[in-house]
Motif scaffolding. Structure first.
Motif: not given
Length: 481
Positions: A229-232, A350-353, A376-380, A429-439
């Motif tokens: 999920x994004x929420x930069x 605080x989340x993605x909009x 913030x990232x602990x939430x999303x 790329x238009x697909x960014x891996x987020x590692x185990x943090x982002x499952x």
């Protein structure tokens, strides 16, 4: 219940059988086309990738795709989609240029290892409505470069753009002498059942879009790459060039009406520059809402605790009007700003909009700013990336050491930089891996190597057996035997 099924149940079963049969036949056609294509050699693979790239990059076709995407999805704006379609594809071609993706691709005399690139087969590409042409094009080009066939499962809203793109690709294929079955799209109506069937029957899934689609990919039983999920969030440090930072944040936050998962959702300003940074953002088109206006905006952006589609990828002026903030709309804002100090479901800002709405946090210093981004990232948004505007390069490394992110974007327009740009070294790329943090199972930008199997031939080399003390001597000296 005498063992008979109802007419409704029988009809549903018949529909399911039809979907399964149609998808199975479609995959079979792709396999037939891929079997010969995958053995055709690098020149043919390169020609196929170039054909797909030119199908979307040619200005007339690109304009048609951009305008159709906005018309049918209601998301973003055509001019930015036009630029995205071109630049992302051009950048991908740069990354693929001269890359070897079939046959022997590496020989290492010292290790005795020879690497051979092998196609994976049939790729299922799940693509989102936010980028209904650019994302499928990126996946199709990567798949073809590696000798694969690909079947796209677009979002229902994005079907028309994806289908037109593939029509353009087939026309280019005709020039090259390639079979159209190499690139296909699920026929309408696009359903979860059809997508699920495709995922079961293909060889690899690459999924971009909603987390529901990513979970479907991961649970399909087929090897899959999915994104988080994004929420930069971005930090503006005390040493930042505030005008430069504000200009880049505006560019990132407003590009294509913030359809990108890489657009900032929050900006954390350190206390030393808080007011000056807000002024710089205002000078670049941001309008800060007061508490009452923020409450009205929240009421229209979230319903029942879920982000409402009515504001997604709309302009700031449209969103202000939807919230009944006509006085704000009259100022023609480029983006809206709200101040926040909380995190989580009780603080939806605080989340993605997915809209040009920017949440502003105040931090005591850089350490506190890092802590705010952690919360913030602990939430999303864990795993994706963080932005930093600072004159101190060491602060970027510090964020990379401490935050759960796969990318730290330093002094750049975040949404343009994260997926690769011509002024940084990240692959396009238009697909960014987020590692185990982002499952996710990977933490880099999805690229052509993810579409390959690698066979390794191991030849014998001169035996080299180390002495135990060479490896454990330091341990023994420190801690004893």
């Amino acid at each position: 219940m005498n063992g008979h099924i109802s007419a409704v149940e029988a009809e549903a079963a018949a529909r399911a059988d039809s979907v399964e049969r149609n998808v199975t036949e479609q995959v079979a056609r792709a396999r037939t086309a891929q079997k010969e294509f995958g053995q055709a050699g690098q020149e043919v693979l390169d020609a196929a990738a170039a054909a797909a790239a030119w199908a979307i990059m040619e200005p007339g076709r690109n304009r048609q795709l951009a305008e159709l995407a906005v018309r049918d999805t209601g998301l973003g704006n055509a001019d930015d989609k036009f630029r995205k379609n071109y630049r992302k594809t051009l950048g991908l071609l740069r990354d693929l240029h001269d890359a070897k993706t079939c046959g022997v691709i590496s020989r290492n005399a010292a290790s005795g290892i020879v690497e051979i690139a092998r196609a994976v087969g049939v790729v299922a590409a799940i693509t989102p409505s936010t980028n209904p042409a650019a994302t499928p094009a990126n996946k199709i080009i990567n798949a073809l470069k590696c000798g694969n066939a690909v079947i796209v499962a677009p979002s229902p809203k994005g079907y028309s753009s994806c289908a037109l793109l593939i029509e353009f690709i087939h026309a280019q294929f005709a020039k090259v002498g390639l079979p159209s079955d190499l690139v296909q799209v699920l026929p309408p109506p696009i359903t979860k059942a059809a997508t699920a069937a495709l995922l079961r029957h293909c060889d690899l899934v690459v999924a971009t879009g909603s987390q529901a689609n990513v979970r479907m990919a991961y649970t399909s039983g087929t090897p899959a790459f999915g994104v988080g999920a994004g929420n930069v969030a971005s930090i503006v440090a005390a040493s930042a060039d505030l005008n430069d930072a504000a200009r880049k944040i505006r560019l990132s936050k407003t590009f294509d009406n913030a359809t990108s998962c890489s657009s900032e959702n929050s900006v954390v300003l350190v206390e030393a520059v808080y007011r000056s940074a807000l002024d710089a953002l205002a000078e670049n088109g941001g309008v800060l809402l007061d508490a009452a206006q923020k409450e009205r905006l929240q009421a229209v952006m979230w319903t029942g605790g879920k982000l409402s589609a009515c504001c997604t990828a709309k302009s700031a002026v449209e969103i202000a009007r939807l919230a009944g903030l006509d006085d704000i709309a009259a100022k023609a804002p480029a983006f809206l700003m709200v101040e926040e100090d909380g995190f989580g479901v009780e603080h939806p800002f605080s989340g993605e909009k997915l809209s040009p709405v920017l949440t502003i946090y105040r931090a005591r210093d850089f350490t506190d700013a890092t802590s705010i981004v952690q919360r913030i990232y602990a939430y999303m948004g864990a795993g994706h990336s963080v932005g930093l505007h600072s004159a101190d390069p060491a602060e970027a490394v510090q964020l990379g050491m401490n935050l759960p992110v796969a990318r730290v974007i330093s002094n750049q327009a975040h949404c343009l930089a994260t997926g690769g740009n011509f002024d940084n070294g990240l692959p396009f790329s238009l697909s960014m891996g987020c590692g185990t943090w982002g499952r996710n199972s990977f933490s880099e930008n999805l690229g052509f190597r993810h579409y390959l199997n690698i066979t390794r031939v191991a030849y014998p080399i001169e035996e080299r057996v180390p002495e135990m003390d060479d490896l454990l001597g330091d341990f023994f000296r420190r801690y004893g035997r």
